[in-house]
Design a protein around this motif. Structure first.
Motif, PDB file in Angstrom:
ATOM      1  N   UNK A 172       3.586   8.518  -3.909  1.00 51.82           N
ATOM      2  CA  UNK A 172       2.938   7.233  -4.146  1.00 51.82           C
ATOM      3  C   UNK A 172       4.008   6.156  -4.294  1.00 51.82           C
ATOM      4  N   UNK A 173       3.686   4.943  -3.886  1.00 45.65           N
ATOM      5  CA  UNK A 173       4.574   3.792  -4.066  1.00 45.65           C
ATOM      6  C   UNK A 173       3.928   2.855  -5.082  1.00 45.65           C
ATOM      7  N   UNK A 174       4.701   2.477  -6.099  1.00 45.98           N
ATOM      8  CA  UNK A 174       4.214   1.572  -7.136  1.00 45.98           C
ATOM      9  C   UNK A 174       5.083   0.321  -7.139  1.00 45.98           C
ATOM     10  N   UNK A 175       4.462  -0.844  -6.994  1.00 49.96           N
ATOM     11  CA  UNK A 175       5.177  -2.122  -7.024  1.00 49.96           C
ATOM     12  C   UNK A 175       5.060  -2.716  -8.415  1.00 49.96           C
TER      13      UNK A 175
ATOM     14  N   UNK B  26       1.212  -6.594  -3.758  1.00 52.01           N
ATOM     15  CA  UNK B  26       0.355  -5.731  -2.947  1.00 52.01           C
ATOM     16  C   UNK B  26       1.185  -4.790  -2.082  1.00 52.01           C
ATOM     17  N   UNK B  27       0.629  -3.603  -1.818  1.00 51.66           N
ATOM     18  CA  UNK B  27       1.297  -2.649  -0.934  1.00 51.66           C
ATOM     19  C   UNK B  27       0.248  -1.718  -0.340  1.00 51.66           C
ATOM     20  N   UNK B  28       0.458  -1.301   0.903  1.00 54.38           N
ATOM     21  CA  UNK B  28      -0.446  -0.361   1.570  1.00 54.38           C
ATOM     22  C   UNK B  28       0.365   0.502   2.526  1.00 54.38           C
ATOM     23  N   UNK B  29      -0.075   1.729   2.728  1.00 52.31           N
ATOM     24  CA  UNK B  29       0.570   2.655   3.637  1.00 52.31           C
ATOM     25  C   UNK B  29      -0.153   2.619   4.977  1.00 52.31           C
ATOM     26  N   UNK B  30       0.612   2.392   6.047  1.00 53.61           N
ATOM     27  CA  UNK B  30       0.083   2.345   7.410  1.00 53.61           C
ATOM     28  C   UNK B  30       0.570   3.600   8.140  1.00 53.61           C
ATOM     29  N   UNK B  31      -0.212   4.680   8.134  1.00 57.16           N
ATOM     30  CA  UNK B  31       0.259   5.941   8.717  1.00 57.16           C
ATOM     31  C   UNK B  31       0.451   5.885  10.228  1.00 57.16           C
ATOM     32  N   UNK B  32      -0.355   5.083  10.917  1.00 57.68           N
ATOM     33  CA  UNK B  32      -0.248   4.999  12.374  1.00 57.68           C
ATOM     34  C   UNK B  32       1.095   4.418  12.788  1.00 57.68           C
ATOM     35  N   UNK B  33       1.532   3.380  12.090  1.00 56.59           N
ATOM     36  CA  UNK B  33       2.787   2.705  12.447  1.00 56.59           C
ATOM     37  C   UNK B  33       3.960   3.160  11.585  1.00 56.59           C
ATOM     38  N   UNK B  34       3.704   4.155  10.705  1.00 49.92           N
ATOM     39  CA  UNK B  34       4.763   4.708   9.858  1.00 49.92           C
ATOM     40  C   UNK B  34       5.521   3.605   9.112  1.00 49.92           C
TER      41      UNK B  34
ATOM     42  N   UNK C 122      -5.265 -18.070   2.731  1.00 49.93           N
ATOM     43  CA  UNK C 122      -5.922 -17.680   1.493  1.00 49.93           C
ATOM     44  C   UNK C 122      -5.181 -18.324   0.331  1.00 49.93           C
ATOM     45  N   UNK C 123      -5.870 -18.495  -0.781  1.00 55.96           N
ATOM     46  CA  UNK C 123      -5.239 -19.129  -1.943  1.00 55.96           C
ATOM     47  C   UNK C 123      -4.208 -18.214  -2.590  1.00 55.96           C
ATOM     48  N   UNK C 124      -4.443 -16.908  -2.538  1.00 57.80           N
ATOM     49  CA  UNK C 124      -3.451 -15.952  -3.032  1.00 57.80           C
ATOM     50  C   UNK C 124      -3.697 -14.611  -2.348  1.00 57.80           C
ATOM     51  N   UNK C 125      -2.775 -13.692  -2.511  1.00 59.18           N
ATOM     52  CA  UNK C 125      -2.910 -12.342  -1.957  1.00 59.18           C
ATOM     53  C   UNK C 125      -2.898 -11.376  -3.129  1.00 59.18           C
ATOM     54  N   UNK C 126      -4.024 -10.681  -3.343  1.00 57.97           N
ATOM     55  CA  UNK C 126      -4.148  -9.786  -4.486  1.00 57.97           C
ATOM     56  C   UNK C 126      -3.842  -8.336  -4.145  1.00 57.97           C
ATOM     57  N   UNK C 127      -4.253  -7.886  -2.954  1.00 61.13           N
ATOM     58  CA  UNK C 127      -4.082  -6.482  -2.601  1.00 61.13           C
ATOM     59  C   UNK C 127      -4.186  -6.306  -1.092  1.00 61.13           C
ATOM     60  N   UNK C 128      -3.694  -5.159  -0.625  1.00 57.57           N
ATOM     61  CA  UNK C 128      -3.738  -4.803   0.788  1.00 57.57           C
ATOM     62  C   UNK C 128      -4.324  -3.411   0.961  1.00 57.57           C
TER      63      UNK C 128
END
Length: 308
Positions: A139-142, A183-191, A228-234
């Protein structure tokens, strides 16, 4: 004593009353325009019109957020009213969800129905705000306050996590220190990991196979569509690879395609997509391989949306 009718008013008073209306209308117009710009209603209006002309095949090739309806609406996560749910990620290996709590740092594992399975204290984290599930239990934690991310290993026997046991990766300074990398997300297709800065909204990527230590550095990703006014999550749709961008301040979930172009959106206000009330402060979003959408909101609310 009855007030005089407009017919009995002196001409000078009638003239002033008549002249006041254009001023009030002008003020209302300015306020309305300011709100529309601040909330990006003008951009959403253009996207709404664009959605109307999308073909059925184009809709099938996307997430298509207008077709989603909430089926678990504002479920309370027990005992977490003071912890502030900050992000959410889906684990395809265990078919469970992980959420991170930012105020009193801990990791919680949830069932797909939003039931609490276990809580794991996060020792040493200052303000964990972003969470992604990678491969093989990583897991990645920011941490927004520390401007870094930590890769941690979680398995069925994990009861707590100590930050000093794992390697940290510096994310660098952000434009606003208290509105940093959230925010952070894992993109498995694009590694790759996709990392988001809260305000002004910006995107970055960090290449990885999801199993090994990170190498190199984060790279900027074109994000001129993030009006967007802010970025909360991805979040990332594992079927299409499309990016889900959540904004608490805009009450909005936005879908971007592989080119970073806006595809569809969901308004997180009461009366839309089956929601009874507005999502108070949406802070986490995730999607599973079936296309089911999950969301958490501060302070302690869980939502699930399904496509109809």
């Amino acid at each position: 004593m009855p007030s005089p009718s407009s017919a009995s008013l002196p001409p000078s008073r009638k003239r002033r009353a008549f002249l006041r209306w254009p001023v009030l209308l002008g003020v209302a117009a300015v306020i309305g325009y300011g709100l529309s710009v601040a909330m990006h209603w003008d951009d959403r209006g253009l996207l709404w019109l664009k959605e109307r002309f999308e073909s059925s095949s184009e809709r099938k090739e996307s997430v298509w957020l207008p077709d989603y309806t909430v089926d678990i609406d504002a479920k309370v996560l027990p005992g977490m009213e003071d912890d502030e749910a900050s992000d959410l990620a889906y684990n395809r290996q265990t078919r469970t969800l992980f959420a991170v709590m930012g105020k009193n740092p801990f990791l919680v594992e949830l069932s797909l129905d939003g039931n609490v399975l276990r809580k794991m204290p996060l020792e040493g984290w200052e303000n964990p705000e972003g969470l992604a599930v990678l491969e093989d239990g990583w897991l990645a934690i920011v941490d927004e306050r520390a401007h870094d991310l930590t890769l941690v290993k979680v398995d069925a026997a994990t009861t707590s996590l100590k930050r000093d046991d794992y390697q940290r990766y510096d994310l660098g300074k952000s434009a606003k220190s208290n509105k940093g990398f959230e925010a952070i997300a894992w993109d498995p297709t694009r590694q790759r990991l996709v990392i988001g800065e809260e305000r002004p909204p910006k995107l970055f990527t960090w290449s990885t196979d999801g199993r090994s230590p990170l190498t190199g550095d984060k790279q900027p990703l074109a994000s001129d569509q993030l009006d967007l006014r802010n970025l909360s999550a991805l979040g990332v749709d594992p079927r299409t690879g499309h990016l889900l961008v959540l904004s608490a301040d805009s009450n909005m979930l936005l879908e971007l395609d592989e080119h970073g172009e806006q595809v569809s959106f969901m308004t997180l206000l009461g009366g839309f997509n089956g929601l009874e009330d507005r999502v108070p402060r949406a802070e986490g979003v995730a999607m599973d391989e079936q296309g089911t959408l999950y969301m958490v909101s501060e302070p302690d609310l869980f939502y699930r949306f399904k496509k109809h």
